[in-house]
Design a protein around this motif. Structure first.
Motif, mmCIF file in Angstrom:
data_model
loop_
_atom_site.group_PDB
_atom_site.id
_atom_site.type_symbol
_atom_site.label_atom_id
_atom_site.label_comp_id
_atom_site.label_asym_id
_atom_site.label_seq_id
_atom_site.Cartn_x
_atom_site.Cartn_y
_atom_site.Cartn_z
ATOM 1 N N THR A 114 -43.788 3.838 29.690
ATOM 2 C CA THR A 114 -43.065 4.898 30.386
ATOM 3 C C THR A 114 -42.737 6.374 29.781
ATOM 4 O O THR A 114 -42.796 7.166 30.149
ATOM 5 C CB THR A 114 -42.191 4.369 31.528
ATOM 6 N N TYR A 131 -45.353 11.563 38.853
ATOM 7 C CA TYR A 131 -45.177 10.050 38.450
ATOM 8 C C TYR A 131 -44.787 9.362 39.497
ATOM 9 O O TYR A 131 -43.588 9.678 40.213
ATOM 10 C CB TYR A 131 -44.096 10.072 37.238
ATOM 11 N N ASP A 150 -43.569 5.225 40.341
ATOM 12 C CA ASP A 150 -43.184 3.968 39.925
ATOM 13 C C ASP A 150 -43.446 2.900 41.111
ATOM 14 O O ASP A 150 -42.748 3.054 41.977
ATOM 15 C CB ASP A 150 -41.797 4.024 39.452
ATOM 16 N N ASP A 174 -47.342 4.045 37.479
ATOM 17 C CA ASP A 174 -46.455 2.934 36.586
ATOM 18 C C ASP A 174 -46.439 1.686 37.347
ATOM 19 O O ASP A 174 -46.266 1.507 38.530
ATOM 20 C CB ASP A 174 -45.061 3.336 36.236
#
Length: 127
Positions: free
Chosen positions: A31, A45, A47, A75
């Motif tokens: 990450t 991004y 997660d 991610d």
């Protein structure tokens, strides 16, 4: 931050392929490396351990199409295995529009299952 030897390779792959997978065990810096790369280009991004970020992908094709001009970093991508079929369609449509590289950076735990789920050939770096 520790400079990583794979940074140059990762950037080169992102500049030449639509999707790159960065695999490795937890807490090795995937990450951190992805966020460092995100600072140098338009990026978002997500997660996928976050309920809020998973909710953004309730309709993945719509959401990701809105960010077609950015590198999308996903991610813990193994948390949404059904997402891979959407990514494949988005990559194919992007190719037809001339967007051939730098679309998706997929981060996850080292798992051969993750690669099999994708159904899309991606360049893979294992850390």
């Amino acid at each position: 931050m520790i400079e990583r030897r794979i940074t140059t390779e990762l950037v080169e792959l992102l500049d030449s392929t639509p999707a790159v997978t960065l695999l490795g065990p937890r807490q090795v810096g995937k990450t951190t490396l992805a966020l460092e790369i995100a600072e140098s280009r338009p990026s978002i991004y997500l997660d996928l351990e976050s309920d809020a970020d998973r909710a953004r992908l309730a309709e993945p094709e719509l959401y990701l199409a809105e960010h077609e001009d950015k590198l999308v970093i996903l991610d813990e991508v193994h948390r949404l295995p059904n997402l891979f079929q959407n990514l494949r369609g988005l990559i194919d449509r992007g190719r037809r529009r001339g967007r051939k590289a730098g679309r998706f950076l997929l981060l996850g735990s080292a798992s051969i299952g993750l690669l099999k789920q994708s159904g899309e050939p991606t360049s893979t770096i294992i850390v």
